[in-house]
Design a protein around this motif. Structure first.
Motif, PDB file in Angstrom:
ATOM      1  N   ASN A 107       0.826  -1.212   0.000  1.00  0.00           N
ATOM      2  CA  ASN A 107       0.000   0.000   0.000  1.00  0.00           C
ATOM      3  C   ASN A 107       0.858   1.259   0.000  1.00  0.00           C
ATOM      4  N   ARG A 108       1.916   1.244   0.788  1.00  0.00           N
ATOM      5  CA  ARG A 108       2.771   2.424   0.869  1.00  0.00           C
ATOM      6  C   ARG A 108       3.478   2.687  -0.458  1.00  0.00           C
ATOM      7  N   ARG A 109       3.903   1.618  -1.126  1.00  0.00           N
ATOM      8  CA  ARG A 109       4.577   1.798  -2.414  1.00  0.00           C
ATOM      9  C   ARG A 109       3.659   2.453  -3.438  1.00  0.00           C
ATOM     10  N   HIS A 110       2.384   2.054  -3.380  1.00  0.00           N
ATOM     11  CA  HIS A 110       1.446   2.506  -4.410  1.00  0.00           C
ATOM     12  C   HIS A 110       0.450   3.549  -3.898  1.00  0.00           C
ATOM     13  N   ARG A 111       0.665   4.012  -2.675  1.00  0.00           N
ATOM     14  CA  ARG A 111      -0.194   5.050  -2.090  1.00  0.00           C
ATOM     15  C   ARG A 111      -1.653   4.629  -2.110  1.00  0.00           C
ATOM     16  N   ILE A 112      -1.902   3.374  -1.709  1.00  0.00           N
ATOM     17  CA  ILE A 112      -3.265   2.843  -1.636  1.00  0.00           C
ATOM     18  C   ILE A 112      -3.826   3.129  -0.247  1.00  0.00           C
ATOM     19  N   CYS A 113      -4.959   3.791  -0.212  1.00  0.00           N
ATOM     20  CA  CYS A 113      -5.525   4.215   1.066  1.00  0.00           C
ATOM     21  C   CYS A 113      -6.620   3.279   1.566  1.00  0.00           C
ATOM     22  N   GLY A 114      -7.117   2.404   0.741  1.00  0.00           N
ATOM     23  CA  GLY A 114      -8.184   1.521   1.187  1.00  0.00           C
ATOM     24  C   GLY A 114      -9.523   2.236   1.230  1.00  0.00           C
ATOM     25  N   GLY A 115     -10.336   1.908   2.218  1.00  0.00           N
ATOM     26  CA  GLY A 115     -11.658   2.509   2.316  1.00  0.00           C
ATOM     27  C   GLY A 115     -12.711   1.679   1.602  1.00  0.00           C
ATOM     28  N   ALA A 116     -13.800   2.334   1.234  1.00  0.00           N
ATOM     29  CA  ALA A 116     -14.942   1.618   0.655  1.00  0.00           C
ATOM     30  C   ALA A 116     -14.623   0.993  -0.689  1.00  0.00           C
ATOM     31  N   ASP A 117     -13.593   1.492  -1.391  1.00  0.00           N
ATOM     32  CA  ASP A 117     -13.320   0.992  -2.749  1.00  0.00           C
ATOM     33  C   ASP A 117     -12.236  -0.077  -2.791  1.00  0.00           C
ATOM     34  N   VAL A 118     -11.846  -0.622  -1.638  1.00  0.00           N
ATOM     35  CA  VAL A 118     -10.865  -1.706  -1.603  1.00  0.00           C
ATOM     36  C   VAL A 118     -11.365  -2.806  -0.666  1.00  0.00           C
ATOM     37  N   SER A 119     -11.484  -4.022  -1.194  1.00  0.00           N
ATOM     38  CA  SER A 119     -11.861  -5.181  -0.380  1.00  0.00           C
ATOM     39  C   SER A 119     -10.779  -6.244  -0.495  1.00  0.00           C
ATOM     40  N   TYR A 120     -10.641  -7.060   0.547  1.00  0.00           N
ATOM     41  CA  TYR A 120      -9.545  -8.023   0.653  1.00  0.00           C
ATOM     42  C   TYR A 120     -10.076  -9.445   0.483  1.00  0.00           C
ATOM     43  N   ILE A 121      -9.456 -10.200  -0.422  1.00  0.00           N
ATOM     44  CA  ILE A 121      -9.854 -11.599  -0.627  1.00  0.00           C
ATOM     45  C   ILE A 121      -9.052 -12.452   0.343  1.00  0.00           C
ATOM     46  N   TYR A 122      -9.679 -12.823   1.469  1.00  0.00           N
ATOM     47  CA  TYR A 122      -8.998 -13.618   2.490  1.00  0.00           C
ATOM     48  C   TYR A 122      -9.001 -15.108   2.165  1.00  0.00           C
ATOM     49  N   SER A 123      -9.902 -15.518   1.300  1.00  0.00           N
ATOM     50  CA  SER A 123      -9.894 -16.911   0.858  1.00  0.00           C
ATOM     51  C   SER A 123     -10.499 -16.977  -0.534  1.00  0.00           C
ATOM     52  N   PRO A 124      -9.814 -17.588  -1.508  1.00  0.00           N
ATOM     53  CA  PRO A 124     -10.414 -17.749  -2.836  1.00  0.00           C
ATOM     54  C   PRO A 124     -11.601 -18.703  -2.776  1.00  0.00           C
ATOM     55  N   SER A 125     -12.393 -18.691  -3.832  1.00  0.00           N
ATOM     56  CA  SER A 125     -13.521 -19.621  -3.902  1.00  0.00           C
ATOM     57  C   SER A 125     -12.996 -21.045  -4.038  1.00  0.00           C
ATOM     58  N   PHE A 126     -13.861 -22.009  -3.736  1.00  0.00           N
ATOM     59  CA  PHE A 126     -13.467 -23.415  -3.711  1.00  0.00           C
ATOM     60  C   PHE A 126     -14.530 -24.233  -4.412  1.00  0.00           C
ATOM     61  N   TYR A 127     -14.086 -25.202  -5.236  1.00  0.00           N
ATOM     62  CA  TYR A 127     -15.030 -26.139  -5.844  1.00  0.00           C
ATOM     63  C   TYR A 127     -14.386 -27.502  -5.968  1.00  0.00           C
TER      64      TYR A 127
END
Length: 304
Positions: free
Chosen positions: A172-192
């Motif tokens: 985030n610091r390298r790319h100046r990403i601030c997060g907030g409502a427009d950034v969500s984190y994929i903590y686990s990919p989908s599974f099938y």
């Protein structure tokens, strides 16, 4: 041997009595349901916190914002979320999505069973530690370079390797990403896996504001260090869940969520209405495997 004809009149009277008793019982339960809520504090707050949040986790293709409850009833609780498809262009108007928890704890939410459309497909591409793929990244780079860089985009940023919170903060610091409502984190990919039961799970996609409606201490954070607060809030929410909670309608379960919270690594980002130029910059970072574009549109507010 003589076989007596059934007394159809008697059969009809019996059926009528059964139907009358059934209707009377339903009316009585309905009346009790309407009265008892005045005196009993049904836990509709938990329905909103647990299942309203689970719906947001499993349906990142929708912007699911505020919700409201019917206050809780003996026969069940209905929690209604307001939302709209997550598109890059202007809002096309929202709709209501109902989550119904019955007396026995079973949950129905037929319109909230997981992501669909192009964003759903983009999320499905994300895997665990897929490795570097410069050819794929170059292909996306050429696609982005052929488009106006001021376009807004909804996209999935897929990491080459799973990111710990510390590495993600550095990213985030390298790319100046601030997060907030427009950034969500994929903590686990989908599974099938059709040989397992259940055969599939939705991806676990978390945004820092998932539980914003619920009363809790205010979340304070520095801009680039948001992943630390997001993970802490995700773990706090998972800690409120019970193994008996019914997440099957969202293609999630307690173990799937608890495992993602314990591991705490991020496999990708779902980004909402970012400029193509900003996504193009990420492709030069070796931590990024590729970017999956789900939707692009002009920001009409910037024209003229």
């Amino acid at each position: 041997m003589n076989v007596r004809e059934p007394d159809w009149a008697y059969v009809a009277r019996s059926l009528a009595k059964v139907l009358a008793v059934t209707v009377a019982l339903l009316l009585a339960l309905s009346a009790i349901d309407r009265v008892l809520w005045l005196f009993i504090d049904f836990d509709d707050e938990r329905t909103a916190l647990v299942y309203g949040t689970a719906a947001r986790v499993a349906n990142p293709d929708k912007r699911l914002s505020h919700g409201h409850s019917d206050g809780g009833r003996v026969l069940g609780t209905t929690y209604t979320l307001w939302g709209e498809p997550r598109r890059a262009g202007p809002s096309e108007g929202g709709t209501e999505y109902e989550i119904v928890e019955n007396l026995f704890g079973a949950v129905r939410a037929p319109s909230l069973d997981g992501p669909s459309g192009s964003l759903g497909e983009a999320i499905a591409y994300v895997d665990v530690d897929p490795g570097v793929d410069r050819e794929r990244a170059e292909k996306v780079r050429k696609t982005i370079d052929g488009l106006p860089q001021t376009l807004d985009a909804v996209a999935v940023v897929e990491f080459a390797h799973s990111m710990t919170t510390e590495r993600l903060v550095s990213f985030n610091r390298r790319h100046r990403i601030c997060g907030g409502a427009d950034v969500s984190y994929i903590y686990s990919p989908s599974f099938y896996d059709d040989s397992s039961d259940p055969a599939s799970f939705n991806a676990v996609v978390w945004n820092r504001g998932m539980t914003q409606e619920r009363s809790r201490p205010a979340l304070s954070y520095q801009c680039e260090t948001e992943p630390e607060v997001a993970l802490a809030e995700f773990r706090r929410w998972v800690g409120l869940l019970d193994e008996g909670d019914d997440f099957s309608e969202f293609e999630l379960d307690y173990g799937w969520l608890a495992g993602a919270a314990e591991e705490g690594v991020v496999h990708g980002l779902v980004v909402d209405r970012w400029k193509l130029a900003d996504l193009r910059e990420l492709l030069d970072d070796p931590e990024v495997r590729t970017v999956h574009l789900a939707d692009v549109a002009f920001d009409l507010g910037e024209i003229g």
